[in-house]
Design a protein around this motif. Structure first.
Motif, PDB file in Angstrom:
ATOM      1  N   THR A   1      44.227  27.748  46.552  1.00 33.80           N
ATOM      2  CA  THR A   1      43.291  28.821  45.994  1.00 33.80           C
ATOM      3  C   THR A   1      41.709  27.199  46.371  1.00 33.80           C
TER       4      THR A   1
ATOM      5  N   ALA B   1      35.480  33.506  44.208  1.00 36.49           N
ATOM      6  CA  ALA B   1      36.978  32.556  44.689  1.00 36.49           C
ATOM      7  C   ALA B   1      38.396  32.619  45.731  1.00 36.49           C
TER       8      ALA B   1
ATOM      9  N   ARG C   1      36.882  28.892  34.438  1.00 35.64           N
ATOM     10  CA  ARG C   1      36.768  29.433  33.880  1.00 35.64           C
ATOM     11  C   ARG C   1      37.776  30.448  34.523  1.00 35.64           C
TER      12      ARG C   1
ATOM     13  N   THR D   1      40.703  32.231  37.665  1.00 38.62           N
ATOM     14  CA  THR D   1      41.539  32.371  38.378  1.00 38.62           C
ATOM     15  C   THR D   1      42.051  33.451  39.562  1.00 38.62           C
TER      16      THR D   1
ATOM     17  N   ARG E   1      39.768  40.571  33.814  1.00 41.32           N
ATOM     18  CA  ARG E   1      40.702  40.897  35.011  1.00 41.32           C
ATOM     19  C   ARG E   1      40.815  42.266  36.158  1.00 41.32           C
TER      20      ARG E   1
ATOM     21  N   LYS F   1      34.275  27.041  38.408  1.00 44.50           N
ATOM     22  CA  LYS F   1      35.867  26.627  38.065  1.00 44.50           C
ATOM     23  C   LYS F   1      35.980  26.607  37.403  1.00 44.50           C
TER      24      LYS F   1
ATOM     25  N   SER G   1      44.998  34.782  41.918  1.00 43.15           N
ATOM     26  CA  SER G   1      45.913  34.776  42.493  1.00 43.15           C
ATOM     27  C   SER G   1      46.361  35.983  43.232  1.00 43.15           C
TER      28      SER G   1
ATOM     29  N   GLN H   1      41.184  36.281  37.429  1.00 43.85           N
ATOM     30  CA  GLN H   1      41.596  36.401  36.089  1.00 43.85           C
ATOM     31  C   GLN H   1      39.662  35.431  35.300  1.00 43.85           C
TER      32      GLN H   1
ATOM     33  N   TYR I   1      37.246  27.222  44.832  1.00 39.89           N
ATOM     34  CA  TYR I   1      36.639  28.422  43.388  1.00 39.89           C
ATOM     35  C   TYR I   1      35.244  27.729  43.577  1.00 39.89           C
TER      36      TYR I   1
END
Length: 124
Positions: free
Chosen positions: A58, A49, A67, A69, A19, A65, A71, A82, A60
């Motif tokens: 969001t 992203a 896999r 994330t 992360r 995509k 935020s 992440q 990507y």
């Protein structure tokens, strides 16, 4: 003015997770859309992203995509990436960037501020 500092990179085995965090300074952080880009040796910087200034939308790259994330936490002035199911081809220096236009874009030219980057290495 926005200053960005990335952290969380490192060495991980294929299939593992990391992360990344991007800490932003400046009271206007909430007015910017944020993006993550990466650059591997000998290659151009590529989009990974983006997240809208509200956090509600969001976008990507196809290669990540499902896999990765993205935020954001407005209270902490921080954006996260992440990364799960990592592959050797994900190895790169990862940079976060801020876009004052608030839109979701994969164009490097639309971003106003950039961090120095954090190295991610995925071993096979």
């Amino acid at each position: 003015q926005v200053q960005l500092v990335e952290s969380g990179g490192g060495l991980v085995q294929a299939g593992g997770s990391l992360r990344l965090s991007c800490a932003a300074s400046g009271r206007t952080f909430g007015r910017y859309a944020m993006g993550w880009f990466r650059q591997a040796p000998g290659k151009e910087r590529e989009f990974v992203a983006a997240v809208s200034w509200t956090g509600g939308s969001t976008y990507y790259a196809d290669s990540v995509k499902g896999r990765f994330t993205i935020s954001r936490d407005g209270a902490k002035n921080t954006v996260y990436l992440q990364m799960n199911s990592l592959k050797p081809e994900d190895t790169a220096v990862y940079h976060c960037a801020a876009d004052h236009t608030r839109g979701l874009t994969d164009s490097t030219s639309k971003y106003d501020y950039w961090g120095q980057g954090t190295q991610v290495t995925v071993a096979s």
